[in-house]
Write a protein that holds these residues in place. Structure first.
Motif, mmCIF file in Angstrom:
data_model
loop_
_atom_site.group_PDB
_atom_site.id
_atom_site.type_symbol
_atom_site.label_atom_id
_atom_site.label_comp_id
_atom_site.label_asym_id
_atom_site.label_seq_id
_atom_site.Cartn_x
_atom_site.Cartn_y
_atom_site.Cartn_z
ATOM 1 N N LYS A 1 0.818 -1.213 0.000
ATOM 2 C CA LYS A 1 0.000 0.000 0.000
ATOM 3 C C LYS A 1 0.851 1.261 0.000
ATOM 4 N N ASN A 2 2.058 1.177 0.556
ATOM 5 C CA ASN A 2 2.947 2.341 0.626
ATOM 6 C C ASN A 2 3.934 2.409 -0.543
ATOM 7 N N MET A 3 3.713 1.621 -1.579
ATOM 8 C CA MET A 3 4.625 1.619 -2.722
ATOM 9 C C MET A 3 4.550 2.960 -3.452
ATOM 10 N N PRO A 4 5.681 3.650 -3.633
ATOM 11 C CA PRO A 4 5.685 4.939 -4.338
ATOM 12 C C PRO A 4 5.127 4.805 -5.752
ATOM 13 N N ARG A 5 4.456 5.829 -6.213
ATOM 14 C CA ARG A 5 3.817 5.790 -7.529
ATOM 15 C C ARG A 5 4.818 5.612 -8.660
ATOM 16 N N GLU A 6 6.094 5.973 -8.406
ATOM 17 C CA GLU A 6 7.110 5.819 -9.444
ATOM 18 C C GLU A 6 7.321 4.357 -9.849
ATOM 19 N N TYR A 7 6.938 3.437 -8.966
ATOM 20 C CA TYR A 7 7.094 2.010 -9.259
ATOM 21 C C TYR A 7 5.907 1.443 -10.040
ATOM 22 N N LEU A 8 4.803 2.155 -10.042
ATOM 23 C CA LEU A 8 3.594 1.629 -10.662
ATOM 24 C C LEU A 8 3.730 1.570 -12.177
ATOM 25 N N LEU A 9 3.185 0.512 -12.758
ATOM 26 C CA LEU A 9 3.216 0.326 -14.208
ATOM 27 C C LEU A 9 1.908 -0.309 -14.646
ATOM 28 N N LYS A 10 1.169 0.372 -15.486
ATOM 29 C CA LYS A 10 -0.132 -0.109 -15.929
ATOM 30 C C LYS A 10 -0.009 -1.463 -16.619
ATOM 31 N N GLY A 11 -0.852 -2.400 -16.197
ATOM 32 C CA GLY A 11 -0.877 -3.709 -16.828
ATOM 33 C C GLY A 11 0.136 -4.696 -16.288
ATOM 34 N N MET A 12 0.988 -4.272 -15.361
ATOM 35 C CA MET A 12 1.974 -5.181 -14.783
ATOM 36 C C MET A 12 2.110 -4.903 -13.295
ATOM 37 N N GLY A 13 2.050 -5.968 -12.494
ATOM 38 C CA GLY A 13 2.110 -5.763 -11.061
ATOM 39 C C GLY A 13 3.222 -6.498 -10.347
ATOM 40 N N ASP A 14 3.607 -7.698 -10.837
ATOM 41 C CA ASP A 14 4.557 -8.511 -10.088
ATOM 42 C C ASP A 14 5.983 -7.967 -10.146
ATOM 43 N N TYR A 15 6.456 -7.558 -11.323
ATOM 44 C CA TYR A 15 7.834 -7.059 -11.452
ATOM 45 C C TYR A 15 8.023 -5.748 -10.694
ATOM 46 N N PRO A 16 7.127 -4.753 -10.865
ATOM 47 C CA PRO A 16 7.261 -3.525 -10.069
ATOM 48 C C PRO A 16 7.218 -3.794 -8.568
ATOM 49 N N LEU A 17 6.339 -4.728 -8.148
ATOM 50 C CA LEU A 17 6.215 -5.020 -6.725
ATOM 51 C C LEU A 17 7.488 -5.630 -6.168
ATOM 52 N N ILE A 18 8.045 -6.606 -6.862
ATOM 53 C CA ILE A 18 9.243 -7.257 -6.330
ATOM 54 C C ILE A 18 10.437 -6.306 -6.350
#
Length: 325
Positions: A183-200
Protein backbone atom coordinates in the motif's frame (compact mmCIF):
# COMPACT_ATOMS: atom_id res chain seq x y z
CA UNK A 1 -7.58 -29.46 6.32
CA UNK A 2 -9.47 -26.50 4.95
CA UNK A 3 -10.76 -24.98 8.20
CA UNK A 4 -9.54 -21.89 10.03
CA UNK A 5 -12.39 -21.50 12.52
CA UNK A 6 -11.29 -20.19 15.96
CA UNK A 7 -7.77 -19.49 14.71
CA UNK A 8 -6.39 -15.97 14.51
CA UNK A 9 -6.18 -14.84 10.90
CA UNK A 10 -2.61 -14.07 9.84
CA UNK A 11 -2.56 -14.28 6.04
CA UNK A 12 -4.86 -13.27 3.19
CA UNK A 13 -4.40 -14.74 -0.25
CA UNK A 14 -6.09 -13.39 -3.35
CA UNK A 15 -6.92 -14.92 -6.70
CA UNK A 16 -7.90 -13.14 -9.93
CA UNK A 17 -10.01 -15.31 -12.20
CA UNK A 18 -11.52 -14.86 -15.64
CA UNK A 19 -12.78 -17.72 -17.82
CA UNK A 20 -10.65 -20.20 -15.88
CA UNK A 21 -13.27 -22.95 -15.70
CA UNK A 22 -10.73 -25.58 -16.80
CA UNK A 23 -8.22 -24.62 -14.10
CA UNK A 24 -9.91 -22.85 -11.17
CA UNK A 25 -10.81 -26.02 -9.25
CA UNK A 26 -7.12 -26.98 -9.05
CA UNK A 27 -6.32 -23.45 -7.87
CA UNK A 28 -8.97 -23.50 -5.16
CA UNK A 29 -7.87 -26.94 -3.97
CA UNK A 30 -4.37 -25.55 -3.56
CA UNK A 31 -5.77 -22.90 -1.23
CA UNK A 32 -8.06 -24.98 0.97
CA UNK A 33 -5.53 -27.80 1.35
CA UNK A 34 -3.05 -25.57 3.20
CA UNK A 35 -2.08 -26.83 6.64
CA UNK A 36 -1.45 -23.98 9.08
CA UNK A 37 -1.54 -23.28 12.80
CA UNK A 38 -3.19 -19.92 12.07
CA UNK A 39 -6.27 -18.73 10.22
CA UNK A 40 -6.15 -17.52 6.62
CA UNK A 41 -8.56 -16.15 4.05
CA UNK A 42 -8.66 -16.30 0.25
CA UNK A 43 -10.34 -13.53 -1.74
CA UNK A 44 -11.38 -14.92 -5.12
CA UNK A 45 -12.32 -12.27 -7.69
CA UNK A 46 -14.25 -13.38 -10.77
CA UNK A 47 -14.20 -10.69 -13.44
CA UNK A 48 -17.54 -11.52 -15.09
CA UNK A 49 -16.46 -14.84 -16.57
CA UNK A 50 -18.63 -16.16 -19.40
CA UNK A 51 -17.94 -19.83 -18.64
CA UNK A 52 -18.50 -21.86 -15.45
CA UNK A 53 -15.75 -20.23 -13.38
CA UNK A 54 -18.14 -18.37 -11.06
CA UNK A 55 -20.17 -21.53 -10.39
CA UNK A 56 -17.07 -23.40 -9.22
CA UNK A 57 -16.10 -20.49 -6.98
CA UNK A 58 -19.60 -20.52 -5.44
CA UNK A 59 -19.24 -24.23 -4.78
CA UNK A 60 -16.02 -23.70 -2.81
CA UNK A 61 -17.32 -20.59 -1.04
CA UNK A 62 -20.27 -22.64 0.26
CA UNK A 63 -18.06 -25.57 1.27
CA UNK A 64 -15.34 -23.44 2.89
CA UNK A 65 -17.10 -20.26 4.10
CA UNK A 66 -14.39 -19.55 6.68
CA UNK A 67 -11.71 -19.47 3.94
CA UNK A 68 -13.13 -18.45 0.57
CA UNK A 69 -14.37 -14.86 0.18
CA UNK A 70 -15.88 -14.54 -3.30
CA UNK A 71 -16.18 -11.31 -5.28
CA UNK A 72 -18.32 -11.51 -8.41
CA UNK A 73 -18.51 -8.90 -11.15
CA UNK A 74 -21.45 -8.47 -13.52
CA UNK A 75 -19.28 -6.48 -15.96
CA UNK A 76 -15.62 -7.06 -16.78
CA UNK A 77 -13.57 -4.56 -14.78
CA UNK A 78 -10.19 -5.20 -16.39
CA UNK A 79 -11.45 -4.10 -19.81
CA UNK A 80 -12.63 -0.84 -18.22
CA UNK A 81 -9.16 -0.10 -16.89
CA UNK A 82 -10.23 -0.52 -13.26
CA UNK A 83 -7.43 -1.20 -10.78
CA UNK A 84 -8.90 -4.42 -9.42
CA UNK A 85 -6.46 -4.91 -6.56
CA UNK A 86 -6.81 -1.38 -5.21
CA UNK A 87 -10.59 -1.23 -5.61
CA UNK A 88 -11.84 -4.73 -4.85
CA UNK A 89 -9.08 -6.77 -3.17
CA UNK A 90 -6.95 -4.70 -0.80
CA UNK A 91 -9.92 -3.02 0.97
CA UNK A 92 -10.91 -6.54 2.13
CA UNK A 93 -7.46 -7.43 3.47
CA UNK A 94 -7.29 -7.10 7.26
CA UNK A 95 -4.24 -9.29 7.92
CA UNK A 96 -0.60 -8.23 8.03
CA UNK A 97 0.54 -10.64 5.33
CA UNK A 98 -0.70 -11.25 1.81
CA UNK A 99 -0.01 -13.69 -1.02
CA UNK A 100 -1.60 -14.56 -4.36
CA UNK A 101 -2.18 -17.07 -7.14
CA UNK A 102 -3.83 -16.50 -10.52
CA UNK A 103 -6.89 -18.59 -11.43
CA UNK A 104 -5.00 -20.68 -13.98
CA UNK A 105 -1.98 -21.41 -11.74
CA UNK A 106 -1.96 -23.34 -8.45
CA UNK A 107 -0.09 -24.12 -5.24
CA UNK A 108 1.28 -27.65 -5.09
CA UNK A 109 2.56 -27.88 -1.51
CA UNK A 110 0.20 -27.99 1.47
CA UNK A 111 2.89 -26.52 3.75
CA UNK A 112 3.69 -23.53 1.54
CA UNK A 113 1.81 -20.88 3.50
CA UNK A 114 3.04 -22.06 6.90
CA UNK A 115 6.69 -22.25 5.78
CA UNK A 116 6.70 -18.78 4.25
CA UNK A 117 4.81 -17.22 7.15
CA UNK A 118 7.15 -18.81 9.70
CA UNK A 119 10.11 -17.23 7.95
CA UNK A 120 8.80 -13.76 7.19
CA UNK A 121 7.09 -13.26 10.56
CA UNK A 122 10.38 -13.94 12.36
CA UNK A 123 12.64 -11.94 10.05
CA UNK A 124 11.48 -8.31 9.99
CA UNK A 125 14.50 -7.27 7.93
CA UNK A 126 13.04 -9.23 5.00
CA UNK A 127 10.23 -7.64 3.00
CA UNK A 128 9.46 -10.61 0.74
CA UNK A 129 9.63 -14.40 0.84
CA UNK A 130 9.45 -16.38 -2.43
CA UNK A 131 10.04 -19.94 -3.59
CA UNK A 132 10.61 -21.98 -6.73
CA UNK A 133 7.83 -22.67 -9.23
CA UNK A 134 7.45 -25.35 -11.89
CA UNK A 135 6.29 -24.54 -15.41
CA UNK A 136 3.49 -26.60 -16.95
CA UNK A 137 1.56 -26.47 -20.23
CA UNK A 138 -2.17 -25.83 -20.61
CA UNK A 139 -2.94 -29.48 -19.91
CA UNK A 140 -0.81 -29.63 -16.77
CA UNK A 141 2.14 -31.47 -18.31
CA UNK A 142 5.61 -30.58 -17.07
CA UNK A 143 7.74 -28.38 -19.31
CA UNK A 144 10.88 -29.48 -17.43
CA UNK A 145 11.51 -25.88 -16.45
CA UNK A 146 11.40 -23.92 -13.20
CA UNK A 147 11.36 -20.24 -12.37
CA UNK A 148 14.80 -20.56 -10.82
CA UNK A 149 17.39 -23.25 -11.55
CA UNK A 150 18.65 -23.11 -7.97
CA UNK A 151 17.25 -25.49 -5.35
CA UNK A 152 19.24 -23.84 -2.57
CA UNK A 153 17.62 -21.49 -0.06
CA UNK A 154 19.14 -18.04 0.24
CA UNK A 155 18.86 -14.32 -0.36
CA UNK A 156 18.04 -12.71 -3.69
CA UNK A 157 19.62 -9.28 -4.04
CA UNK A 158 17.97 -6.25 -5.57
CA UNK A 159 20.62 -6.28 -8.30
CA UNK A 160 19.76 -9.88 -9.22
CA UNK A 161 16.03 -9.18 -9.30
CA UNK A 162 16.32 -6.06 -11.47
CA UNK A 163 18.71 -7.61 -13.95
CA UNK A 164 16.66 -10.81 -14.24
CA UNK A 165 13.52 -8.98 -15.35
CA UNK A 166 9.90 -9.86 -14.61
CA UNK A 167 9.54 -13.48 -13.54
CA UNK A 168 13.25 -14.07 -14.03
CA UNK A 169 13.99 -15.58 -10.61
CA UNK A 170 10.57 -16.25 -9.10
CA UNK A 171 6.90 -16.29 -10.02
CA UNK A 172 4.16 -14.16 -8.47
CA UNK A 173 2.42 -17.30 -7.15
CA UNK A 174 5.33 -17.58 -4.71
CA UNK A 175 5.13 -14.09 -3.15
CA UNK A 176 4.45 -13.51 0.55
CA UNK A 177 4.79 -9.91 1.76
CA UNK A 178 3.31 -7.36 4.14
CA UNK A 179 0.25 -5.54 2.87
CA UNK A 180 1.50 -2.24 4.35
CA UNK A 181 4.57 -2.36 2.09
CA UNK A 182 2.35 -2.81 -0.98
CA UNK A 183 0.00 0.00 0.00
CA UNK A 184 2.95 2.34 0.63
CA UNK A 185 4.62 1.62 -2.72
CA UNK A 186 5.69 4.94 -4.34
CA UNK A 187 3.82 5.79 -7.53
CA UNK A 188 7.11 5.82 -9.44
CA UNK A 189 7.09 2.01 -9.26
CA UNK A 190 3.59 1.63 -10.66
CA UNK A 191 3.22 0.33 -14.21
CA UNK A 192 -0.13 -0.11 -15.93
CA UNK A 193 -0.88 -3.71 -16.83
CA UNK A 194 1.97 -5.18 -14.78
CA UNK A 195 2.11 -5.76 -11.06
CA UNK A 196 4.56 -8.51 -10.09
CA UNK A 197 7.83 -7.06 -11.45
CA UNK A 198 7.26 -3.53 -10.07
CA UNK A 199 6.22 -5.02 -6.72
CA UNK A 200 9.24 -7.26 -6.33
CA UNK A 201 11.56 -4.41 -7.32
CA UNK A 202 9.99 -2.13 -4.72
CA UNK A 203 10.14 -4.81 -2.02
CA UNK A 204 13.78 -5.61 -2.84
CA UNK A 205 14.62 -1.92 -2.45
CA UNK A 206 13.10 -1.56 1.03
CA UNK A 207 14.23 -4.87 2.53
CA UNK A 208 15.74 -8.26 1.83
CA UNK A 209 14.21 -11.00 -0.31
CA UNK A 210 14.40 -14.63 0.85
CA UNK A 211 14.21 -17.46 -1.67
CA UNK A 212 13.22 -21.05 -0.90
CA UNK A 213 14.44 -23.56 -3.48
CA UNK A 214 11.52 -25.91 -2.82
CA UNK A 215 8.92 -26.05 -5.62
CA UNK A 216 5.57 -25.06 -4.11
CA UNK A 217 3.52 -23.69 -7.01
CA UNK A 218 2.87 -24.26 -10.71
CA UNK A 219 2.77 -21.65 -13.48
CA UNK A 220 0.62 -22.58 -16.48
CA UNK A 221 2.26 -21.28 -19.67
CA UNK A 222 0.44 -20.19 -22.83
CA UNK A 223 -3.13 -20.13 -21.51
CA UNK A 224 -5.46 -18.61 -24.11
CA UNK A 225 -6.36 -15.05 -23.14
CA UNK A 226 -3.48 -14.83 -20.68
CA UNK A 227 -1.44 -11.63 -20.54
CA UNK A 228 1.81 -13.20 -21.76
CA UNK A 229 0.21 -15.17 -24.59
CA UNK A 230 -1.75 -12.15 -25.79
CA UNK A 231 1.28 -9.89 -25.68
CA UNK A 232 3.62 -12.26 -27.51
CA UNK A 233 1.09 -13.06 -30.22
CA UNK A 234 0.74 -9.45 -31.38
CA UNK A 235 3.94 -7.86 -32.69
CA UNK A 236 2.75 -4.26 -32.24
CA UNK A 237 1.66 -4.94 -28.65
CA UNK A 238 4.96 -6.68 -27.96
CA UNK A 239 6.95 -3.77 -29.39
CA UNK A 240 4.91 -1.27 -27.37
CA UNK A 241 5.47 -3.33 -24.22
CA UNK A 242 9.23 -3.34 -24.82
CA UNK A 243 9.32 0.44 -25.23
CA UNK A 244 7.16 0.96 -22.13
CA UNK A 245 9.42 -1.30 -20.08
CA UNK A 246 12.55 0.54 -21.18
CA UNK A 247 10.99 3.90 -20.23
CA UNK A 248 9.74 2.43 -16.95
CA UNK A 249 13.15 1.05 -15.96
CA UNK A 250 14.80 4.36 -16.77
CA UNK A 251 12.22 6.14 -14.58
CA UNK A 252 12.76 3.85 -11.57
CA UNK A 253 16.53 4.08 -12.03
CA UNK A 254 16.24 7.86 -11.74
CA UNK A 255 13.89 7.57 -8.75
CA UNK A 256 16.34 5.34 -6.87
CA UNK A 257 19.11 7.86 -7.62
CA UNK A 258 21.40 5.39 -9.30
CA UNK A 259 21.73 2.97 -6.37
CA UNK A 260 21.15 0.07 -8.75
CA UNK A 261 22.14 1.81 -11.97
CA UNK A 262 24.25 -0.95 -13.51
CA UNK A 263 21.51 -3.50 -12.90
CA UNK A 264 18.96 -1.27 -14.58
CA UNK A 265 21.32 -0.81 -17.52
CA UNK A 266 21.53 -4.60 -17.86
CA UNK A 267 17.74 -4.99 -17.64
CA UNK A 268 17.20 -2.33 -20.29
CA UNK A 269 19.77 -4.02 -22.52
CA UNK A 270 17.80 -7.27 -22.35
CA UNK A 271 14.68 -5.51 -23.55
CA UNK A 272 16.66 -3.98 -26.41
CA UNK A 273 17.79 -7.50 -27.30
CA UNK A 274 14.12 -8.52 -27.31
CA UNK A 275 13.48 -5.65 -29.71
CA UNK A 276 16.24 -6.92 -32.02
CA UNK A 277 14.71 -10.42 -31.93
CA UNK A 278 11.40 -8.80 -32.84
CA UNK A 279 13.03 -7.12 -35.82
CA UNK A 280 13.16 -3.56 -34.46
CA UNK A 281 15.88 -1.48 -32.84
CA UNK A 282 18.70 -3.21 -34.74
CA UNK A 283 20.70 -0.05 -35.40
CA UNK A 284 20.37 1.06 -31.78
CA UNK A 285 21.73 -2.32 -30.73
CA UNK A 286 24.85 -1.91 -32.84
CA UNK A 287 25.89 1.20 -30.91
CA UNK A 288 24.76 0.15 -27.40
CA UNK A 289 27.62 -1.48 -25.49
CA UNK A 290 25.36 -3.38 -23.05
CA UNK A 291 23.07 -4.63 -25.81
CA UNK A 292 26.03 -5.83 -27.88
CA UNK A 293 27.37 -7.66 -24.82
CA UNK A 294 24.07 -9.52 -24.34
CA UNK A 295 23.81 -10.31 -28.04
CA UNK A 296 27.38 -11.62 -28.09
CA UNK A 297 26.52 -13.85 -25.12
CA UNK A 298 23.46 -15.30 -26.88
CA UNK A 299 24.89 -15.25 -30.41
CA UNK A 300 28.72 -15.51 -30.38
CA UNK A 301 28.98 -14.61 -34.07
CA UNK A 302 27.22 -11.31 -33.47
CA UNK A 303 30.32 -9.60 -32.08
CA UNK A 304 32.41 -9.86 -35.22
CA UNK A 305 29.46 -9.05 -37.45
CA UNK A 306 28.52 -5.97 -35.40
CA UNK A 307 32.08 -4.70 -35.43
CA UNK A 308 32.24 -5.10 -39.21
CA UNK A 309 28.93 -3.25 -39.72
CA UNK A 310 29.92 -0.42 -37.37
CA UNK A 311 33.27 0.07 -39.12
CA UNK A 312 31.60 0.00 -42.53
CA UNK A 313 28.98 2.54 -41.46
CA UNK A 314 31.60 4.81 -39.89
CA UNK A 315 33.70 4.64 -43.03
CA UNK A 316 30.68 5.53 -45.17
CA UNK A 317 29.82 8.54 -43.02
CA UNK A 318 33.40 9.82 -43.12
CA UNK A 319 33.51 9.38 -46.89
CA UNK A 320 30.32 11.43 -47.27
CA UNK A 321 31.81 14.17 -45.11
CA UNK A 322 34.97 14.13 -47.13
CA UNK A 323 37.03 13.29 -44.07
CA UNK A 324 38.01 9.75 -45.09
CA UNK A 325 39.95 9.23 -48.32
Amino acid sequence: MGTTTEKEYKVTAFCLAFNHEKYIRKTLEGFVSQKTDFGFKVIVHDDASTDGTADIIREYAQKYPDIIIPVYQSENQYSKGVKILDRFIFPLVDTEYVMSCEGDDYWCDENKMQMQYDFLSTHPEYSLCVHNTKWIDQDGNSLDKTANPSQEDGELTAHQIIAAGGGGLCHCSSFLYRIADRKNMPREYLLKGMGDYPLIMHLSHIGKVYYMGRIMSAYRVGVSGGWTATMMRNKKNHERHINEMIQYLQRVDNFTQGRYHQSYVQAIAKYRVDAVNLGVGVWRALFDTEVRAHLKEKYPAFGKRAAFICKSMAKGILLRLGIYK
